[in-house]
Design a protein around this motif. Structure first.
Motif, PDB file in Angstrom:
ATOM      1  N   LYS A 102       2.669 -23.111  -2.733  1.00 33.27           N
ATOM      2  CA  LYS A 102       3.709 -22.905  -3.915  1.00 33.27           C
ATOM      3  C   LYS A 102       4.186 -21.546  -3.893  1.00 33.27           C
ATOM      4  N   ASN A 103       3.704 -20.607  -3.325  1.00 31.80           N
ATOM      5  CA  ASN A 103       4.000 -19.307  -3.495  1.00 31.80           C
ATOM      6  C   ASN A 103       4.465 -18.797  -2.224  1.00 31.80           C
ATOM      7  N   VAL A 104       5.458 -17.589  -2.159  1.00 29.03           N
ATOM      8  CA  VAL A 104       5.680 -16.818  -1.249  1.00 29.03           C
ATOM      9  C   VAL A 104       4.223 -15.948  -0.764  1.00 29.03           C
ATOM     10  N   PHE A 105       4.048 -16.044   0.417  1.00 28.05           N
ATOM     11  CA  PHE A 105       2.787 -15.448   0.979  1.00 28.05           C
ATOM     12  C   PHE A 105       2.749 -13.884   0.716  1.00 28.05           C
ATOM     13  N   GLY A 106       1.457 -13.821  -0.119  1.00 23.16           N
ATOM     14  CA  GLY A 106       1.282 -12.213  -0.328  1.00 23.16           C
ATOM     15  C   GLY A 106       1.523 -12.380  -1.874  1.00 23.16           C
ATOM     16  N   LEU A 107       2.260 -13.040  -2.408  1.00 24.79           N
ATOM     17  CA  LEU A 107       2.926 -12.502  -3.807  1.00 24.79           C
ATOM     18  C   LEU A 107       1.723 -12.610  -4.831  1.00 24.79           C
ATOM     19  N   GLU A 108       0.747 -13.366  -4.722  1.00 27.63           N
ATOM     20  CA  GLU A 108      -0.247 -13.484  -5.920  1.00 27.63           C
ATOM     21  C   GLU A 108      -0.937 -11.780  -5.913  1.00 27.63           C
ATOM     22  N   HIS A 109      -0.527 -11.009  -5.023  1.00 31.52           N
ATOM     23  CA  HIS A 109      -1.121  -9.771  -5.130  1.00 31.52           C
ATOM     24  C   HIS A 109      -0.219  -8.666  -6.024  1.00 31.52           C
ATOM     25  N   GLY A 145       8.781 -13.625   8.161  1.00 32.06           N
ATOM     26  CA  GLY A 145       7.404 -14.383   8.671  1.00 32.06           C
ATOM     27  C   GLY A 145       6.187 -13.511   8.271  1.00 32.06           C
ATOM     28  N   GLU A 146       4.967 -14.157   8.215  1.00 32.34           N
ATOM     29  CA  GLU A 146       3.685 -13.522   7.988  1.00 32.34           C
ATOM     30  C   GLU A 146       3.385 -12.378   8.537  1.00 32.34           C
ATOM     31  N   GLU A 147       3.687 -12.569  10.134  1.00 35.94           N
ATOM     32  CA  GLU A 147       3.425 -11.305  10.870  1.00 35.94           C
ATOM     33  C   GLU A 147       4.168 -10.189  10.797  1.00 35.94           C
ATOM     34  N   ASP A 148       5.527 -10.278  10.122  1.00 37.03           N
ATOM     35  CA  ASP A 148       6.514  -9.185   9.738  1.00 37.03           C
ATOM     36  C   ASP A 148       5.697  -8.540   8.525  1.00 37.03           C
ATOM     37  N   CYS A 149       5.398  -9.564   7.582  1.00 32.87           N
ATOM     38  CA  CYS A 149       4.762  -8.937   6.310  1.00 32.87           C
ATOM     39  C   CYS A 149       3.553  -7.946   6.707  1.00 32.87           C
ATOM     40  N   LEU A 150       2.892  -8.610   7.581  1.00 30.94           N
ATOM     41  CA  LEU A 150       1.485  -7.858   7.960  1.00 30.94           C
ATOM     42  C   LEU A 150       1.881  -6.757   8.602  1.00 30.94           C
ATOM     43  N   SER A 151       2.930  -6.649   9.234  1.00 29.48           N
ATOM     44  CA  SER A 151       3.502  -5.403  10.018  1.00 29.48           C
ATOM     45  C   SER A 151       3.810  -4.136   9.053  1.00 29.48           C
ATOM     46  N   VAL A 152       4.734  -4.559   7.979  1.00 28.14           N
ATOM     47  CA  VAL A 152       4.991  -3.717   6.930  1.00 28.14           C
ATOM     48  C   VAL A 152       3.780  -3.379   6.046  1.00 28.14           C
ATOM     49  N   ALA A 153       2.600  -4.200   6.109  1.00 24.33           N
ATOM     50  CA  ALA A 153       1.560  -3.568   5.420  1.00 24.33           C
ATOM     51  C   ALA A 153       0.733  -2.908   6.260  1.00 24.33           C
ATOM     52  N   GLN A 154       0.687  -2.778   7.539  1.00 27.63           N
ATOM     53  CA  GLN A 154      -0.070  -1.857   8.490  1.00 27.63           C
ATOM     54  C   GLN A 154       0.883  -0.649   8.495  1.00 27.63           C
ATOM     55  N   ALA A 155       2.050  -0.710   8.492  1.00 26.64           N
ATOM     56  CA  ALA A 155       2.613   0.542   8.336  1.00 26.64           C
ATOM     57  C   ALA A 155       2.539   1.231   7.039  1.00 26.64           C
ATOM     58  N   SER A 156       2.160   0.562   5.777  1.00 29.51           N
ATOM     59  CA  SER A 156       2.256   1.203   4.542  1.00 29.51           C
ATOM     60  C   SER A 156       0.791   1.814   4.525  1.00 29.51           C
ATOM     61  N   LEU A 157      -0.367   1.204   5.302  1.00 30.56           N
ATOM     62  CA  LEU A 157      -1.724   1.815   5.185  1.00 30.56           C
ATOM     63  C   LEU A 157      -1.437   2.714   6.171  1.00 30.56           C
ATOM     64  N   GLY A 168      -1.990   4.911   3.000  1.00 30.80           N
ATOM     65  CA  GLY A 168      -3.286   4.831   2.788  1.00 30.80           C
ATOM     66  C   GLY A 168      -3.730   3.539   1.874  1.00 30.80           C
ATOM     67  N   SER A 169      -2.504   2.691   1.472  1.00 36.42           N
ATOM     68  CA  SER A 169      -2.508   1.606   0.625  1.00 36.42           C
ATOM     69  C   SER A 169      -1.553   0.595   0.902  1.00 36.42           C
ATOM     70  N   ILE A 170      -1.615  -0.512   0.747  1.00 36.76           N
ATOM     71  CA  ILE A 170      -0.745  -1.616   0.759  1.00 36.76           C
ATOM     72  C   ILE A 170       0.469  -1.727  -0.075  1.00 36.76           C
ATOM     73  N   TYR A 171       1.533  -1.330   0.388  1.00 40.02           N
ATOM     74  CA  TYR A 171       2.766  -1.606  -0.634  1.00 40.02           C
ATOM     75  C   TYR A 171       2.974  -2.912  -0.718  1.00 40.02           C
ATOM     76  N   PRO A 172       3.602  -3.268  -1.693  1.00 36.54           N
ATOM     77  CA  PRO A 172       4.203  -4.716  -1.925  1.00 36.54           C
ATOM     78  C   PRO A 172       5.211  -5.286  -0.836  1.00 36.54           C
ATOM     79  N   ALA A 173       4.650  -6.158  -0.047  1.00 38.08           N
ATOM     80  CA  ALA A 173       5.201  -6.762   1.006  1.00 38.08           C
ATOM     81  C   ALA A 173       4.775  -8.309   1.119  1.00 38.08           C
ATOM     82  N   VAL A 174       5.664  -9.149   1.244  1.00 39.39           N
ATOM     83  CA  VAL A 174       5.428 -10.633   0.908  1.00 39.39           C
ATOM     84  C   VAL A 174       6.417 -11.185   2.109  1.00 39.39           C
ATOM     85  N   SER A 175       6.159 -12.608   2.460  1.00 38.37           N
ATOM     86  CA  SER A 175       6.683 -13.251   3.358  1.00 38.37           C
ATOM     87  C   SER A 175       7.014 -14.646   2.614  1.00 38.37           C
ATOM     88  N   MET A 176       8.202 -15.143   3.103  1.00 42.19           N
ATOM     89  CA  MET A 176       8.764 -16.700   2.546  1.00 42.19           C
ATOM     90  C   MET A 176       8.407 -17.589   3.446  1.00 42.19           C
TER      91      MET A 176
END
Length: 146
Positions: free
Chosen positions: A8-15, A28-40, A44-52
């Motif tokens: 019912k939610n966009v992937f990762g939006l609960e955070h 896609g989720e892999e793209d979301c995780l790539s943005v998250a990796q780039a933010s780390l 040094g922390s996860i930037y708000p990134a989600v996937s539909m």
């Protein structure tokens, strides 16, 4: 990719329920995780990134519109193919052109940027694409929309 049950939610939006300055919505989720990796890598922390979850899931954005609109800016980074461009137009309609900016990358998606250029250079490119995202223009002044 697949899911079990009826998501019912966009992937990762609960955070990221409380909103903030900017959120990146990928296809896609892999793209979301790539943005998250780039933010780390950069911050040094996860930037708000989600996937539909794919171009056929624009309805997930509608279901979560109120939460996404808590952000000052919504950056859409869908695949650079025809389906991704069509889904971007739909996403702008759902989320509102007043908040949405769209990434126009030379690569297919965020994951391809990271794979092609590696962690250091890919991180720089990912953030440049996000910061250079442009507002959607229905007049067609945004390159490659028509």
């Amino acid at each position: 990719m697949f899911s079990i049950g009826n998501p019912k939610n966009v992937f990762g939006l609960e955070h990221f329920q409380n909103g903030g300055k900017r959120i990146v919505v990928t296809e896609g989720e892999e793209d979301c995780l790539s943005v998250a990796q780039a933010s780390l890598q950069k911050y040094g922390s996860i930037y708000p990134a989600v996937s539909m979850g794919g171009v056929s899931q624009v309805n997930y954005l509608l279901k979560n519109r109120d939460t996404l609109r808590k952000f000052d800016e919504i950056v859409i980074w869908f695949d650079s193919d025809d389906q991704g461009k069509k889904a971007s137009k739909e996403a702008v309609k759902v989320l509102g052109a007043d908040k949405v900016k769209v990434v126009n990358s030379n690569e297919k998606d965020a994951n391809d940027v990271l794979k092609k250029f590696g962690l250091d250079e890919g991180t720089k490119k990912i953030w440049n694409y996000i910061w250079d995202a442009k507002p959607y223009s229905p007049t067609g002044s945004y390159r490659d929309w028509e």
